[in-house]
Design a protein around this motif. Structure first.
Motif, PDB file in Angstrom:
ATOM      1  N   VAL A   1      11.710  -3.843  83.171  1.00  0.00           N
ATOM      2  CA  VAL A   1      12.455  -2.745  83.795  1.00  0.00           C
ATOM      3  C   VAL A   1      11.478  -1.987  84.680  1.00  0.00           C
ATOM      4  O   VAL A   1      10.376  -1.669  84.247  1.00  0.00           O
ATOM      5  CB  VAL A   1      13.040  -1.788  82.731  1.00  0.00           C
TER       6      VAL A   1
ATOM      7  N   VAL B   1      11.016   1.185  87.860  1.00  0.00           N
ATOM      8  CA  VAL B   1      11.623   2.320  88.559  1.00  0.00           C
ATOM      9  C   VAL B   1      10.670   2.794  89.651  1.00  0.00           C
ATOM     10  O   VAL B   1       9.476   2.946  89.396  1.00  0.00           O
ATOM     11  CB  VAL B   1      11.879   3.503  87.587  1.00  0.00           C
TER      12      VAL B   1
ATOM     13  N   VAL C   1      14.194   7.154  81.849  1.00  0.00           N
ATOM     14  CA  VAL C   1      14.875   5.877  82.141  1.00  0.00           C
ATOM     15  C   VAL C   1      14.372   4.787  81.189  1.00  0.00           C
ATOM     16  O   VAL C   1      15.164   4.007  80.647  1.00  0.00           O
ATOM     17  CB  VAL C   1      14.669   5.456  83.613  1.00  0.00           C
TER      18      VAL C   1
ATOM     19  N   GLU D   1      15.842   5.189  77.802  1.00  0.00           N
ATOM     20  CA  GLU D   1      17.246   4.774  77.796  1.00  0.00           C
ATOM     21  C   GLU D   1      17.345   3.244  77.715  1.00  0.00           C
ATOM     22  O   GLU D   1      18.169   2.700  76.981  1.00  0.00           O
ATOM     23  CB  GLU D   1      17.936   5.303  79.063  1.00  0.00           C
ATOM     24  N   ALA D   2      16.479   2.549  78.460  1.00  0.00           N
ATOM     25  CA  ALA D   2      16.477   1.082  78.412  1.00  0.00           C
ATOM     26  C   ALA D   2      16.179   0.604  76.992  1.00  0.00           C
ATOM     27  O   ALA D   2      16.835  -0.324  76.488  1.00  0.00           O
ATOM     28  CB  ALA D   2      15.454   0.524  79.387  1.00  0.00           C
TER      29      ALA D   2
ATOM     30  N   ARG E   1      22.891   3.241  83.930  1.00  0.00           N
ATOM     31  CA  ARG E   1      22.490   4.408  83.131  1.00  0.00           C
ATOM     32  C   ARG E   1      21.227   5.032  83.725  1.00  0.00           C
ATOM     33  O   ARG E   1      21.105   6.250  83.789  1.00  0.00           O
ATOM     34  CB  ARG E   1      22.256   4.002  81.670  1.00  0.00           C
ATOM     35  N   GLY E   2      20.292   4.195  84.140  1.00  0.00           N
ATOM     36  CA  GLY E   2      19.050   4.696  84.726  1.00  0.00           C
ATOM     37  C   GLY E   2      19.326   5.531  85.969  1.00  0.00           C
ATOM     38  O   GLY E   2      18.779   6.634  86.130  1.00  0.00           O
TER      39      GLY E   2
ATOM     40  N   VAL F   1      16.111   1.347  90.698  1.00  0.00           N
ATOM     41  CA  VAL F   1      15.955   0.972  89.293  1.00  0.00           C
ATOM     42  C   VAL F   1      16.264  -0.519  89.176  1.00  0.00           C
ATOM     43  O   VAL F   1      17.298  -0.987  89.669  1.00  0.00           O
ATOM     44  CB  VAL F   1      16.907   1.769  88.373  1.00  0.00           C
TER      45      VAL F   1
END
Ligand code: ADP
Ligand code: MG
Length: 300
Positions: free
Chosen positions: A6, A8, A25, A28-29, A148-149, A163
């Motif tokens: 992931v 960002v 973020v 959240e992942a 969501r990110g 993201v």
């Protein structure tokens, strides 16, 4: 998460706030991974896989919502997208070069059919109509992480960001006055970009046969399973879909990969907000009708 990276990128005038947004973020992942990973014994999805053939299993709103969305996409793609692919998929281990033998594929093929997954919107529970069915959200959950990110970044006041989770990205705003340039990888040349696409405020997903795979006797065994055969889909090297929502582009890129150029492009043509670029097994590039092809003058 789920075996991929992931990442960002964002702009912020306030370094501390920017770093906090990044951290939020990633957290959240992690949270979504814990909910939806089939590799975790205590994840919600594992509880469904172990229990739903015996009795309905109640699930949280998010997982339930994503399963419901997956089933809708199965209908839209005439079964090309099918989370019960996992019935066969669970027998692969790409790192160890393990694959199911022909007899296992044949018997597990009987357990692949999204219609075996029954959802109850009132109790928010999931049940399987057949013993042996397994589900996996690997074809849609990364898109959810990306959505969501982006929501978290927006809520933190960030206006320019990208993201990415595995092959799925969403762009927030532009690259400070210019569009973001997103590269589609050359499926057979490691690290090289085949096509660059200028995008802003959009989601883009690519499914390829080079992400998780091993080669054996000249055959590539990769992670996208054709629900009709129970074996890796052939004919396409990569399928890219872009449009407004990363959950949808994620599921549709996997679907177009399975459907192939003709069927896949026909489906995309019926979705006005979504476009696609497919690279087939001969390295030929196909663009959906809504895209201007590079080198071709635009129609008046
Ligand atoms: P990536 O993981 O590289 O972003 P995809 O979005 O195409 O690529 O997702 C591939 C994943 O989708 C596989 O690893 C598997 O978990 C899942 N999958 C494989 N075949 C199917 C299918 N026919 N329908 C739905 N999900 C699938
Ligand atoms: Mg996908």
């Amino acid at each position: 998460m789920m075996g991929t990276e992931v990442s960002v990128y964002l702009w912020s005038d306030d370094e501390e706030a920017g770093l906090a947004a990044l951290e939020a973020v990633f957290q959240e992942a992690d949270r979504i991974d814990r909910l939806m990973s089939t590799y975790k014994d205590d994840s919600e999805i594992t509880k469904i896989n172990l229990g739903a053939a015996a009795a309905p299993v109640r699930s949280g709103e998010e997982l339930f919502g994503l399963i419901a969305r997956s089933l809708e996409i199965s209908v839209l793609t005439q079964g090309a997208f099918d989370i019960t692919y996992e019935s066969v998929g669970q027998h692969y281990d790409f790192r160890k070069h393990q694959r199911p033998d022909v007899a296992t594929v044949q018997s597990e093929l009987e357990n692949i059919n999204y219609r075996y997954v029954e959802i109850d919107n009132v109790t928010r529970s999931v049940s399987f109509r057949r013993d042996g069915v397994r589900i996996n959200l690997g074809g849609i959950a990364k898109g959810y992480v990306v959505e969501r990110g982006i929501s978290i970044l927006r809520a933190s006041g960030i206006e320019n960001a990208i993201v990415t989770a595995g092959g799925d990205s969403r762009l927030l705003g532009d690259r400070r006055g210019r569009p973001w340039m997103v590269g589609i990888r050359d499926p057979r040349k490691d690290g090289e970009v085949a096509i660059s696409v200028p995008l802003q405020d959009e989601a883009i997903s690519t499914s390829g046969d080079y992400e998780r795979y091993f080669d054996e006797d000249g055959v590539r065994y990769h992670h996208i399973i054709h629900p009709g055969t129970g074996t890796p889909a052939s004919g396409v090297h990569s399928a890219t879909v872009f449009g407004p929502d990363a959950v949808t582009t994620d599921a549709l890129s996997t679907s177009v990969f399975v459907m192939g150029v003709d069927k896949g492009m026909r489906m995309i043509a019926a979705l006005p907000d979504y476009e696609s670029i497919v690279i087939d097994a001969n390295g030929r590039v196909f663009y959906s009708d809504g895209l201007e092809q590079p080198g071709k003058p635009a129609a008046d």
